[in-house]
Design an enzyme around this catalytic site. Structure first.
Site, PDB file in Angstrom:
ATOM      1  N   ASP A   1      -7.724 -20.075   8.786  1.00 29.66           N
ATOM      2  CA  ASP A   1      -8.623 -20.955   8.203  1.00 29.66           C
ATOM      3  C   ASP A   1      -8.119 -21.907   7.280  1.00 29.66           C
ATOM      4  OD1 ASP A   1      -8.503 -18.979   6.305  1.00 29.66           O
ATOM      5  OD2 ASP A   1     -10.494 -18.246   6.309  1.00 29.66           O
TER       6      ASP A   1
ATOM      7  N   ARG B   1     -15.293 -20.112   2.058  1.00 30.59           N
ATOM      8  CA  ARG B   1     -15.316 -20.798   3.382  1.00 30.59           C
ATOM      9  C   ARG B   1     -16.363 -21.891   3.654  1.00 30.59           C
ATOM     10  NH1 ARG B   1     -12.813 -18.045   7.534  1.00 30.59           N
ATOM     11  NH2 ARG B   1     -14.581 -18.833   8.794  1.00 30.59           N
TER      12      ARG B   1
ATOM     13  N   TYR C   1      -9.556 -10.524   2.565  1.00 29.93           N
ATOM     14  CA  TYR C   1      -8.240  -9.592   3.270  1.00 29.93           C
ATOM     15  C   TYR C   1      -8.182  -8.449   2.534  1.00 29.93           C
ATOM     16  CZ  TYR C   1      -6.803 -13.675   6.026  1.00 29.93           C
ATOM     17  OH  TYR C   1      -6.501 -14.739   6.850  1.00 29.93           O
TER      18      TYR C   1
ATOM     19  N   PRO D   1      -1.185 -13.177   7.956  1.00 34.14           N
ATOM     20  CA  PRO D   1      -2.213 -14.435   8.105  1.00 34.14           C
ATOM     21  C   PRO D   1      -2.648 -14.641   6.596  1.00 34.14           C
ATOM     22  CG  PRO D   1      -3.389 -12.398   8.526  1.00 34.14           C
ATOM     23  CD  PRO D   1      -2.029 -11.828   8.211  1.00 34.14           C
TER      24      PRO D   1
END
Lengths: 659, 659
Positions: free
Chosen positions: A53, A264, A272, A349
Site C-alpha cells: 500500500d 489508508r 504492522y 513489507p
C-alpha cells in the site's frame, strides 16, 4: 469438462507470468509499443484488498508519466509527516514529531497510501487503453523449457511454457463493497475463460510471480538469504481507538513492542505488529502461522497502545508472515528470461518500498525487451537490467536490515522507546531517504547511461545527472496555454526524448545556436542522417524512436511557437503542427507551482541552455551542449539499430571506444 | 418484434426526461439520496463528440464536491488567458493580450474546455457508484398527463407518461477512437434493451430535454423570445494553420467577421463563425441550414485569418444554428413538474456558459425534490427553484445579447477590429464575470437563504454571504494529516452541513463557547432536540439530515482531535471516531495552496470564529455566531420536517415570522 482435449499451441513475443504490480508495469510497455504479449496469473481474480500500500514519490512521478497519478491521488491517503510515540520520562506514551521531511519539497508528489488492488485497477485500465492485452486469470504455468542456443536468433521462440487454464470457480470471495469499476473487469474475465491446456512458445519470458516465483525455480536461479526470526502480524482494520494518532502515519514503541501505524483509504488503518514476543509461535525452528489470529494481533496492539483503547469491528484483510530477507544473485538467465519484483528480492513489507521497487523493476526491463523485440535496439541493452536493478535490491535489503532492527531489538533500557532511540531511527531513515523516495536511482555508466566519468551533470546542466531522474518542474506551453508538470509532459510513450533546453532565443547568438541544431536535426545529408531519422522505427509506427521536446527560458509571451526551427515543432499533414513540443520555463500568475525556476533547478544557464536524452523510463541517459551532436549521436548509436543495419544484427559501433 | 404486446406499467418517484448535463445532475442527487428514479433519453447512444465544451470555475468547484474534478482536469484543456486579434494600424491582424483575468485567483479551478460527452461519462460513473440508476436510451416519451389535484398527496403519482422503448439499431455511427471506458457502457446498454411500450406513473417529472423540450410543450409552458438573425457555424477540427494563437482561446476580428477560437482536448479546436455574412443563407425569413457546409465554414475562417493559412483534415463534429434567445416565464408547473437547462433557456453557445447554467439548474432542483420525496423537507422548498434559477437565466440572456453584439455588429470603421473595440469587449466581459464564472449566485432571501436583510455576511463572517458559495480554501486535517480543498471536504453528499468555525480553542473563553455549542448540539433535552436530532431522516439511512463539520484556526499540531466536544467528532460503533469532521486552517510547508489564510478569506476573527449552514448544493444558507442556536434552529425549522410531524404535512413553524 472441456471438449477440447488436445493441447492448444500458440506463439507470442512476450510471456509475462504474474499480473501483480511488476507484471503490469511490463505489460504497460508492451501495450504502448504494440508488442504481441500474453500475461497470465494463477489467481482467480485480481487483488482487491490488502497486500502492498505504500507509494513513494518517485513511483508517483512515474504514475504521472503514465497518466494515472490523478486517480491515485484522488483515492490515496497522503502521509508525509510521521510521528514517533515513545515512553516519556514518566513511562507514558509521548509523541515525538510530527517530522516534516525536507524531501517532500523535491517533488509535488507526496508519499501516499493506497491498496495495491486499486493501483492494479488503474494500470489495467491504461493497458486496455493502448492495447487488447488482457490478463488471463486462473491460469497456472506447469513447465518451462528454455533453449538458450537460440538466444541470438531474433525470429526464434526459445521459450516453451505449458499452461493450464481452469474453469471459473462457481463461487468467489469478493468484497461486497467492490468499487463499480472492478465489476466490469470481473464480468469480462469470467465470460472469456475457457478451460484447457496450452503450450505457449515465446521469445521472452518475464517472471513477476512473487516471492515463491515458479519462474525463478524453473530457471534454476537460487534465492540467497534466509528466513529471519522476525514474524509479523498485519491487520487492515477500521480502528476504534482514542489514541490521538490512530490515523497518522508513525510508530509506537512501548515495553510491549514497537509497531507501525499506516493510515489508508476508506477509513482503514494498517498495523504492522512484531509477533516475536508472542508465546509459542514457533514449532521447531519453523514458525507456525496457525497460532496467530487477528484476535491475538489485536491484543498485541492493545498492549502497545496502553493506556489508550483499541478495538475494531471491520477487518478488511490480515496476514502473518515470517520475513525472508532474500535476493537472487541474478535477475536474468541468458538474454530471454527475466525476473522482477518479489521474485528476486524479499524483505519486510513495513518499509513501504516493496511495491515501489518491484514496479520500477518492471518499468526498467519492459521497454528494453519491447525495443529489442521490435528490432529497434541492440539486444545488448538487456544486459543493463541486472546492473541497474540488482544494486537497488541490495540497498533495499540493507535498509530493511537497519529498519527491522529498530522494531525487533529487545526493549533494553535506553534504547527502544526513548527519545534518543527515536533520533537514531530518524537518522537511519534519513540516510536511506534518497534511495527510498527514489530521488536517486544510482544507475551506473552503461550503453544507456553516459556519465563521461562524472557522478554529476556536466557544467552546462549541473543538476541533470545521467542515470538519474529529471527534478520535476511545472512549465507553460506558449502555443496552447497549458500548464503541466514535466512528469506529465515527458509522458512515458515509449520514445527516447531529445530534450532541447533552448535557453533564451531573444539573444541573437543563442538563436543561431538553436537554429544550427535545428539544421543538423533536419539535415537532408543522407550520408549522415540525424538522430531523428537515423534509426529503425517500431513496425507499424511511422514515428521515429527519438522524439524532441523543447523547453526555452524566455517569458512565454515574448517568444512564439513559430520562432523555433520547424524540426522542433514538426508539421503533420493531418494533425497539424505539434504544439505539445515547445514549452517554456516562465512563471504563471494563476498557478503557484509554475514559477519559472526550472532552469535554476536543473543547473542551467538561462541564456545558453543545454540538451539531454531522456530514456523511455524517465531517466537521463546523456547530457551535453547544444553543439554536441557528435556526443549525442555516439550515445544513441551505442544501442539503437541504424536503418541500414539488419534487424537483430546490430554490432557495437566503432565510436564506442570514445566513451 | 417483441412478444410483449401489452403496455407495461410501472411506478417511480422521479422521472427524468433527457440524460444530458442537466438531467444527469438531477440523477446524481437521486443516486445519492437513494430515490427510486427512471431517466430516459431518446438518443440511441450518449453524446461522444461536439456539443458543449466550456466549463467555468464554479462548475469545476461543484465537480470537485461530486468527486469528478480530477478526471475533468486530467482530460480538459485549461484556457484562462484569452487573446483578442484585431487589425492594427496597417490593417494586419495584431494580438491584443493575452489578458489574465484576476478572477482565476478566486479559485484553484481554472476555466477549461472538454467535450460534453466526457463530462457525461464522469457523471454516469458517479451515478453508478451510488445507485443502480441507468440511463434508458432509445426511449421516447409519447404522452404526459399531470393531475394537479393530487399535488398535496405525498403518496400519489400525479404524473403519467407513456414511453416507447425502441430496439437497438443494427448499426450505429460511433467514433472509431471512442475511449475504452465508453465501450462498457455502450455494451451494457445494448444488452439491456427491450422494445415495447410502457406507462410510467411518477410523483415528479423533470424535463431536461433540451431546446425543443417535449416536456415543456406537454406542460403548456411557453418559450418566450425569438430566433435571432444570428446564424453561426461551428466546427471541431484539428487545425493546420500558421496563425500563432490557433490553440489559444480568443477572438479574431477582421473585415471578414469576428470568430471565436476555442482549444480543446485531443488537439481539437472549435471555431465559432458568424455566417450572417454568407450569401443566400436565408429563404424567406427562415434560415436554410442546408446552404451551409463545413467547406463554407472553413472558407470563412480562412477569410478571417488572412494572411495566415488555415486548413484541416480531421473534423470531429460540426453544426450550424440560428440562435434563439428564449426563456420560459416559469421553470415549473404545480409542485410536481420542473424543467431545467436548455428546456427553459436558450442563447448563443459561444459564451461558454450554457452547459454550466444547465448543470447548475439540475444541481439546484435535484436535492430539493429528493428531500421532499424522502419526507425530510417541506414541499414549499420547491418554490425556491424558480426565484433562484430564473433570474440567472435572465442574466444569461442579457449577457448573451451584449456579447453577441460584439460579433455581429457590422464592421464599421472604428468599431469591430480596433483596439478600442477590444477594450469595450473586455469591459462587457468584466461586468458579467462574477455571474459567468459563478463566483456569485445571487440567490435571494427565501426559506433556504437567510440573509437577515443584508447582502453581505454578518459582521462575524463578513465574507460568508447567505445565498452565495464558500470561497475555496485548502485546509489540513489534524486527525489524519490529509490536505484538501473545501470544495472536496464539503462533499455533495446530500446533507446540510453545520460548519462550526471553532476559532482558536487554546483560548479558554473560546473553548467554553465551543463546548457550550457542543452541549446544545448533544443536548438530551427531549422537549427541545438540537438540530442534529430534531428532523426526520431519509428512509433507510440512519444519519441525520444535518451533519457537522468543524474548522478551527489553531496550528494543526497544537489542538488535538479529542479536544473538541464529542458531538463534533462522533463515535460510530463500527466506523470509530469520524476523523473527517475536524479540520484546521493551518499552513502546510509541503503544499503551497494550504496557507492558513482561510479565516481571513472568509472574514472571520481567528479567535472567535462563527458558524454557518451549507445547503446540499454548496451554497451558504445561514450564518451566525456560535451562540446563535435559536437563529440556526429557526432557519432549519423553516423547511425541514420535524420528527414528530407527519410526512408531507409540515406546516410553517411559528418562528418564521421572525425572519
Amino acid at each position: 469438462m472441456s471438449l477440447d482435449n488436445h493441447i492448444r499451441e500458440s506463439h507470442t513475443d512476450v510471456l509475462i507470468v504474474g499480473a501483480g504490480p511488476s507484471g503490469l508495469m511490463v505489460a504497460y510497455w508492451m501495450a504502448r509499443y504494440g508488442i504481441r504479449t500474453r500475461i497470465i496469473d494463477k489467481r482467480e481474480t485480481k487483488v482487491f484488498t490488502g497486500h502492498a500500500d505504500g507509494i513513494r514519490m518517485r513511483t508517483l512521478e512515474l504514475f504521472d508519466s503514465i497518466g494515472i497519478y490523478h486517480r491515485v491521488r484522488h483515492e490515496g491517503h497522503p502521509s508525509v509527516e510521521p510521528s514517533f510515540w515513545v515512553p516519556g520520562e514518566d513511562g507514558k506514551l509521548t509523541r515525538q514529531g510530527p517530522i516534516t521531511p525536507e524531501q517532500v519539497f523535491e517533488s509535488p508528489m507526496a508519499h501516499l497510501l493506497l491498496s495495491q488492488g486499486r493501483i492494479e485497477r488503474f494500470m489495467l485500465d491504461k493497458i486496455r487503453e493502448y492495447s487488447d492485452i488482457e490478463v488471463e486469470r486462473g491460469v497456472t504455468a506447469e513447465s518451462l523449457e528454455y533453449d538458450q542456443s537460440q538466444d541470438n536468433d531474433p525470429n526464434a521462440y526459445p521459450i516453451s511454457v505449458n499452461i493450464q487454464h481452469f474453469e471459473p470457480k462457481t463461487s468467489m470471495n469478493i468484497p461486497t463493497d467492490l468499487p463499480a469499476d472492478e465489476w466490469d473487469d470481473l464480468y469480462r474475465q469470467r465470460q472469456r475463460r475457457q478451460a484447457g491446456s496450452e503450450n505457449i512458445k515465446a521469445k521472452y519470458i518475464i517472471g513477476c510471480d512473487g516471492a515463491h516465483s515458479w519462474t525463478r525455480k524453473q530457471l534454476g536461479i537460487p534465492y540467497e538469504g534466509a528466513s529471519t526470526e522476525h514474524i509479523w502480524g498485519v491487520i487492515d482494520v477500521v480502528p476504534i481507538s482514542n489514541f490521538p494518532d490512530i490515523r497518522r502515519m508513525g510508530t509506537v514503541s512501548s515495553k510491549a513492542g514497537t509497531m507501525l501505524v499506516i493510515p489508508r483509504e476508506r477509513k482503514l488503518v494498517r498495523f504492522y505488529v512484531p509477533t516475536h514476543v508472542f508465546e509459542s509461535t514457533t514449532t521447531n525452528s519453523r514458525f507456525d502461522r496457525s497460532t496467530i489470529t487477528p484476535e491475538k494481533i489485536k491484543t498485541r496492539v492493545q498492549a502497545i497502545l496502553t493506556p489508550y483503547t483499541f478495538d475494531f469491528t471491520i477487518i478488511d484483510w490480515w496476514t502473518v508472515y515470517q520475513i525472508g530477507q532474500r535476493i537472487a544473485p541474478t535477475f536474468s538467465k541468458g538474454n530471454r528470461a527475466f525476473l522482477a519484483g518479489d521474485a528476486v528480492h524479499t524483505h519486510s513489507p513495513k518499509i513501504g518500498l516493496g511495491m515501489n521497487i518491484s514496479m520500477q523493476d518492471g518499468f526498467n526491463i519492459g521497454w528494453k525487451i519491447a525495443l529489442v523485440v521490435a528490432g529497434v535496439a541492440d539486444p545488448a541493452i538487456l544486459n543493463t537490467y541486472n546492473p541497474e536493478r540488482h544494486p537497488l535490491a541490495e540497498k533495499l535489503l540493507a535498509f530493511d536490515k537497519f529498519w527491522s532492527t529498530y522494531f525487533t531489538t529487545d526493549n533494553q533500557e535506553g534504547r527502544t522507546g526513548s527519545p534518543g532511540r527515536t533520533d537514531e531511527m530518524i537518522n537511519i531513515v534519513s540516510g536511506f531517504q534518497d534511495f527510498a523516495d527514489g530521488v536517486k536511482a544510482f544507475y551506473a555508466e552503461s550503453s544507456l547511461v553516459s556519465k563521461a566519468g562524472n557522478e554529476t551533470g556536466p557544467p552546462c546542466a549541473s543538476k541533470l545527472v545521467p542515470g538519474e531522474r529529471v527534478p520535476p518542474v511545472k512549465l507553460r506551453n506558449p502555443g496552447n496555454t497549458q500548464i503541466k508538470w514535466t512528469t506529465r509532459i515527458m509522458e512515458s510513450d515509449g520514445l527516447f526524448k531529445l530534450v532541447v533546453l533552448a535557453g533564451d532565443i531573444r539573444e541573437k547568438e543563442q538563436k543561431d545556436r538553436v537554429d544550427a541544431l535545428g539544421d543538423y536535426l533536419a539535415g537532408s545529408d543522407n550520408t549522415r542522417p540525424s538522430v531523428l531519422t537515423r534509426y529503425a522505427t517500431i513496425p507499424g509506427r511511422p514515428k521515429g524512436i527519438v522524439d524532441t521536446l523543447t523547453i526555452h527560458s524566455a517569458p512565454w509571451t515574448e517568444v512564439e511557437f513559430f520562432d523555433f526551427p520547424e524540426i522542433l515543432r514538426p508539421l503533420d499533414p493531418v494533425m497539424g503542427w505539434d504544439y505539445d513540443k515547445i514549452w517554456c520555463d516562465s512563471a504563471c500568475s494563476w498557478d503557484r507551482y509554475c514559477e519559472g525556476k526550472g532552469y535554476e533547478r536543473w543547473g542551467l544557464d538561462r541564456i545558453r541552455g543545454a540538451m539531454f536524452v531522456l530514456r523511455p523510463d524517465q531517466y537521463v541517459g546523456w547530457v551535453g551542449e547544444l553543439e554536441d551532436v557528435d556526443g549525442l549521436t555516439r550515445y544513441l548509436d551505442g544501442f539503437l539499430t541504424q536503418k541500414t543495419r539488419t534487424l537483430g544484427m546490430s554490432s557495437v559501433p566503432d565510436m564506442e571506444v570514445e566513451f
